[in-house]
Scaffold this motif. Structure first.
Motif, short mmCIF file in Angstrom:
data_model
loop_
_atom_site.label_atom_id
_atom_site.label_comp_id
_atom_site.label_asym_id
_atom_site.label_seq_id
_atom_site.Cartn_x
_atom_site.Cartn_y
_atom_site.Cartn_z
N ASN A 47 -47.28 3.11 14.75
CA ASN A 47 -47.79 2.67 16.02
C ASN A 47 -47.22 3.12 17.13
N SER A 48 -46.54 4.36 16.93
CA SER A 48 -45.96 5.08 18.03
C SER A 48 -46.89 6.01 18.60
N ALA A 49 -46.53 6.02 20.17
CA ALA A 49 -47.45 6.92 20.66
C ALA A 49 -46.57 8.18 20.93
N ILE A 50 -46.91 9.12 20.18
CA ILE A 50 -46.40 10.63 20.24
C ILE A 50 -47.49 11.62 20.72
N LEU A 51 -47.14 12.31 21.94
CA LEU A 51 -48.00 13.39 22.16
C LEU A 51 -47.37 14.67 21.89
N GLY A 52 -48.15 15.76 21.60
CA GLY A 52 -47.74 16.91 21.20
C GLY A 52 -48.12 17.93 21.96
N LEU A 53 -47.51 18.89 22.29
CA LEU A 53 -47.89 20.15 22.97
C LEU A 53 -47.72 21.26 22.10
N PHE A 54 -48.67 22.08 22.03
CA PHE A 54 -48.94 23.50 21.14
C PHE A 54 -49.09 24.36 22.16
N ALA A 55 -48.37 25.66 22.00
CA ALA A 55 -48.68 26.77 23.18
C ALA A 55 -48.34 27.87 22.53
N VAL A 56 -49.02 28.84 22.53
CA VAL A 56 -48.64 30.37 21.82
C VAL A 56 -49.16 31.42 22.67
N GLY A 57 -48.57 32.57 22.83
CA GLY A 57 -48.71 33.66 23.35
C GLY A 57 -48.46 33.44 25.17
N GLU A 58 -49.21 33.79 26.01
CA GLU A 58 -48.77 33.63 27.53
C GLU A 58 -48.80 32.55 27.75
N GLN A 59 -49.57 31.52 27.39
CA GLN A 59 -49.72 30.24 27.58
C GLN A 59 -48.64 29.33 27.39
N ALA A 60 -47.75 29.91 26.36
CA ALA A 60 -46.60 29.26 26.06
C ALA A 60 -45.35 29.51 27.32
N LYS A 61 -45.48 30.82 27.73
CA LYS A 61 -44.44 31.20 28.52
C LYS A 61 -44.04 30.21 29.67
N PRO A 62 -44.92 29.75 30.44
CA PRO A 62 -44.62 28.72 31.47
C PRO A 62 -43.49 27.63 31.08
N TYR A 63 -43.85 27.07 29.75
CA TYR A 63 -43.15 26.14 29.21
C TYR A 63 -41.79 26.55 28.53
N GLN A 64 -41.66 27.87 28.17
CA GLN A 64 -40.55 28.46 27.79
C GLN A 64 -39.46 28.93 28.80
N TYR A 65 -40.10 29.15 30.03
CA TYR A 65 -39.18 29.75 30.80
C TYR A 65 -38.43 28.58 31.65
N GLN A 66 -38.76 27.33 31.65
CA GLN A 66 -37.98 26.13 31.97
C GLN A 66 -37.15 25.86 31.09
N VAL A 67 -35.94 25.28 31.64
CA VAL A 67 -34.69 24.95 30.72
C VAL A 67 -34.21 23.23 31.06
N ASN A 68 -33.56 22.89 30.02
CA ASN A 68 -33.13 21.43 30.15
C ASN A 68 -33.88 20.61 30.71
N SER A 69 -33.72 19.73 31.78
CA SER A 69 -34.27 18.74 32.33
C SER A 69 -35.60 19.49 33.13
N GLU A 70 -35.44 20.94 33.64
CA GLU A 70 -36.74 21.20 34.47
C GLU A 70 -38.00 21.23 33.40
N GLN A 71 -37.59 21.48 31.97
CA GLN A 71 -38.70 21.69 30.94
C GLN A 71 -39.45 20.52 31.00
N ILE A 72 -38.81 19.37 30.68
CA ILE A 72 -39.67 17.97 30.67
C ILE A 72 -40.31 17.74 31.92
N SER A 73 -39.56 18.03 32.84
CA SER A 73 -40.19 17.77 34.41
C SER A 73 -41.39 18.40 34.50
N TYR A 74 -41.41 19.44 34.17
CA TYR A 74 -42.57 20.55 34.39
C TYR A 74 -43.63 19.94 33.51
N VAL A 75 -43.55 19.62 32.17
CA VAL A 75 -44.44 18.98 31.20
C VAL A 75 -44.94 17.67 31.86
#
Length: 392
Positions: free
Chosen positions: A271-299
């Motif tokens: 019954n858990s609500a788990i959302l996944g993000l899948f990103a590869v290539g150029e589309q992955a970079k904006p998420y990869q560039y963020q670090v620590n708390s900035e990353q989850i804030s961006y998402v």
């Protein structure tokens, strides 16, 4: 035909590559080394064991599974940090095991045709059904309370586990003599009659392994011109579900990468609500560039725009798997838009001594998935057995 069209047709028709034993008992006196304990390496070892051929698997890390990496602590079902879906017919599992007498306990769940797919563009979300978005032959399936890794653990690994030696990063491969000599990071030398190499393509592209004699020009050029996508997956637990099965964007499927959000708990006994993000290539970079708390804030900021602030309101926790930072892997997989001519060059063996297997080393019009890795392992073992049978 594009790669995605090929995947859908294969899933509809149940196509695969057969594995046929072709070796006699007198030809089994061989010592084979397999480099890498991911999907291809484990499958190759399993198949060699079925033929009674002596083998050993050398793994650079301290864990088996490679890009089938799984988290079992985040929620009440296993989270696939890497490979997640099965893209073809469930008959593929039988072909991987290659034994009609084995019972497969793994359960799979298909997406109902009525499942909703959201498309977000210019501040507006629209919804359509899965067939309307992905086509009538959409055959993606999810593992039920399991993953690709647990399938391997249940059905292949018991035959292979004792053959794996960990902490051996192979840096040199010398195939100039009758025997193949391998040297690891500690200077330890291993000798083999033949080698199946399943090292991720990114490692070869970065020159992490040297060969003697040098690789043929065609193979070196194929390795260097290959476009390899980086990748990231993020899983977020919310207090309630507010999203559809998939959420797409204008750049969700482009020639330079892909990204989407999806219901990671779909098909699970949870019954858990788990959302996944899948990103590869150029589309992955904006998420990869963020670090620590900035990353989850961006998402969360992105999700709040799509779902009217519900992400931040319901956020509980998250985990991140950045494949570009995974030791001994450092990428996701070969671009979907590469040519099958390149993958055939990558898969071609060297002097019937070095054979290649893995998601990028295929001879079909499809690559980048676990079933492709296992098919390439079947192909590499078949080629190896033919080479043994043909020796004077």
């Amino acid at each position: 035909m594009t790669r995605k069209e090929f995947v859908r047709i294969c899933g509809f028709l149940g196509l695969s590559l057969p594995f046929q034993p072709i070796i006699s008992s007198k030809e089994r006196d061989q010592n084979v080394l397999i480099i890498g304990a991911g999907a291809a390496g484990i499958t190759a070892g399993y198949l060699l064991g079925q033929q009674g051929i002596s083998y050993q698997i050398l793994e650079a890390s301290m864990n088996y599974g490679g890009r089938m990496k799984t988290n079992r602590d985040f929620t009440d079902f296993p989270i696939p940090l890497g490979a997640e879906w099965i893209h073809v017919s469930d008959k593929e599992l039988e072909k991987i095991i290659n034994n009609p007498n084995r019972t497969i306990s793994t359960q799979l769940k298909k997406y109902p045709r009525k499942e909703q797919v959201g498309y977000y563009e210019s501040g507006e979300m629209t919804y359509r059904t899965i067939p309307a978005v992905f086509g009538p032959f959409y055959k993606e399936q999810k593992f039920v309370n399991s993953t690709w890794l647990t399938f391997f653990e249940d059905h292949l690994l018991p035959e292979v586990r004792e053959k794996i030696k960990y902490g051996h990063q192979i840096l040199e491969v010398d195939y100039s003599g009758k025997k193949v000599k391998l040297r690891d990071q500690n200077g330890t030398v291993f000798n083999a009659d033949r080698v199946i190499l399943t090292i991720p393509l990114k490692q070869l592209q970065k020159g992490m392994v040297t060969f003697s004699p040098s690789l043929p020009d065609y193979k070196t050029q194929a390795i260097q011109r290959a476009e390899i996508w980086g990748g990231i997956k993020i899983f977020i637990k919310f207090s309630e579900k507010f999203y559809p099965a998939f959420t797409l964007f204008p750049d969700s499927d482009a020639s330079n990468g892909q990204r989407l959000y999806y219901d990671a708990a779909f098909g699970q006994n949870s019954n858990s609500a788990i959302l996944g993000l899948f990103a590869v290539g150029e589309q992955a970079k904006p998420y990869q560039y963020q670090v620590n708390s900035e990353q989850i804030s961006y998402v969360l900021d992105e999700l709040d725009q799509v779902f009217n602030g519900k992400a931040s309101e319901n956020y509980e926790k998250h985990i991140v798997q950045n494949w570009d930072r995974e030791p001994f892997i450092e990428a996701a997989y070969l671009s979907d838009y590469e040519s099958n001519g390149l993958t055939r060059e990558l898969s071609h063996p060297l002097e019937d001594k070095i054979f290649f297997a893995g998601t990028a080393y295929t001879r079909e019009n499809d690559w980048g998935s676990v079933h492709n890795a296992t098919r390439s392992a079947h192909g590499a073992v078949n080629e190896l057995l033919k080479a043994i049978s043909a020796k004077p």
